[in-house]
Design a protein around this motif. Structure first.
Motif, PDB file in Angstrom:
ATOM      1  N   THR A   1     -14.605 -11.539 -25.518  1.00  0.00           N
ATOM      2  CA  THR A   1     -15.654 -12.419 -26.044  1.00  0.00           C
ATOM      3  C   THR A   1     -15.047 -13.320 -27.081  1.00  0.00           C
ATOM      4  O   THR A   1     -15.761 -14.254 -27.316  1.00  0.00           O
TER       5      THR A   1
ATOM      6  N   LEU B   1     -13.717  -8.925 -14.124  1.00  0.00           N
ATOM      7  CA  LEU B   1     -14.299  -8.510 -15.417  1.00  0.00           C
ATOM      8  C   LEU B   1     -14.674  -7.204 -15.341  1.00  0.00           C
ATOM      9  O   LEU B   1     -16.146  -6.836 -14.745  1.00  0.00           O
TER      10      LEU B   1
ATOM     11  N   GLY C   1     -16.582  -5.310 -17.409  1.00  0.00           N
ATOM     12  CA  GLY C   1     -17.373  -5.405 -18.784  1.00  0.00           C
ATOM     13  C   GLY C   1     -18.245  -4.247 -18.884  1.00  0.00           C
ATOM     14  O   GLY C   1     -19.276  -4.538 -19.772  1.00  0.00           O
TER      15      GLY C   1
ATOM     16  N   ASN D   1     -21.846  -2.993 -23.074  1.00  0.00           N
ATOM     17  CA  ASN D   1     -21.445  -4.283 -23.528  1.00  0.00           C
ATOM     18  C   ASN D   1     -22.385  -5.445 -23.249  1.00  0.00           C
ATOM     19  O   ASN D   1     -22.066  -6.433 -22.630  1.00  0.00           O
TER      20      ASN D   1
ATOM     21  N   VAL E   1     -20.639  -9.096 -23.420  1.00  0.00           N
ATOM     22  CA  VAL E   1     -20.049  -9.812 -22.013  1.00  0.00           C
ATOM     23  C   VAL E   1     -21.019 -10.442 -21.051  1.00  0.00           C
ATOM     24  O   VAL E   1     -20.576 -11.025 -20.221  1.00  0.00           O
TER      25      VAL E   1
ATOM     26  N   THR F   1     -16.690  -7.799 -10.136  1.00  0.00           N
ATOM     27  CA  THR F   1     -17.241  -6.840 -11.235  1.00  0.00           C
ATOM     28  C   THR F   1     -17.822  -5.799 -10.541  1.00  0.00           C
ATOM     29  O   THR F   1     -18.626  -5.794  -9.851  1.00  0.00           O
TER      30      THR F   1
END
Length: 122
Positions: free
Chosen positions: A35, A49, A51, A57, A60, A81
């Motif tokens: 971030t 990613l 995240g 999170n 994100v 992701t």
């Protein structure tokens, strides 16, 4: 797959930030608070990613952060992701990416890919 020279180069350097090149492949891994990272335009052809979920999170998966990642993808670039919640899909879509929910691998029910639209050449 893990015997490939690119994987061997990545695995031998894992644990800190590094860039590794072999033939026509370059892998860059940055270990940092994502971030706080500044991404130049058209930097990435692919991003993974990790995240976690928006509950774990939330920073994100904000619209602003997803826009910064989309800005850094080249035309036609991909993001992947394991986070597949509606919040994640909406944030990526709001950032201008074409979002795809996919059947999961290795015990994961679903994952998400998103592509920056390919710019039309006139």
């Amino acid at each position: 797959m893990f015997d490939h020279p690119v994987w061997q180069g990545v695995l031998s350097r894992w644990g800190s930030s590094f860039t590794f090149s072999l033939e026509h492949t370059t892998v860059s891994v940055q270990v940092q608070d994502v971030t706080q990272a500044v991404f130049p335009e058209n930097l990435f052809s692919a991003v993974y990613l990790d995240g976690f979920s928006p509950k774990s999170n939330p920073e994100v998966w904000t619209s602003g952060f997803c826009h910064s990642v989309a800005f850094a993808l080249v035309s036609g670039g991909w993001l992947s992701t394991y986070s597949s919640s509606g919040t994640v899909r909406r944030a990526l879509g709001e950032a201008g990416l074409e979002v795809h929910k996919c059947t999961g691998l290795a015990g994961k029910r679903e994952y998400v890919t998103a592509q920056k639209p390919v710019e039309a050449v006139l």
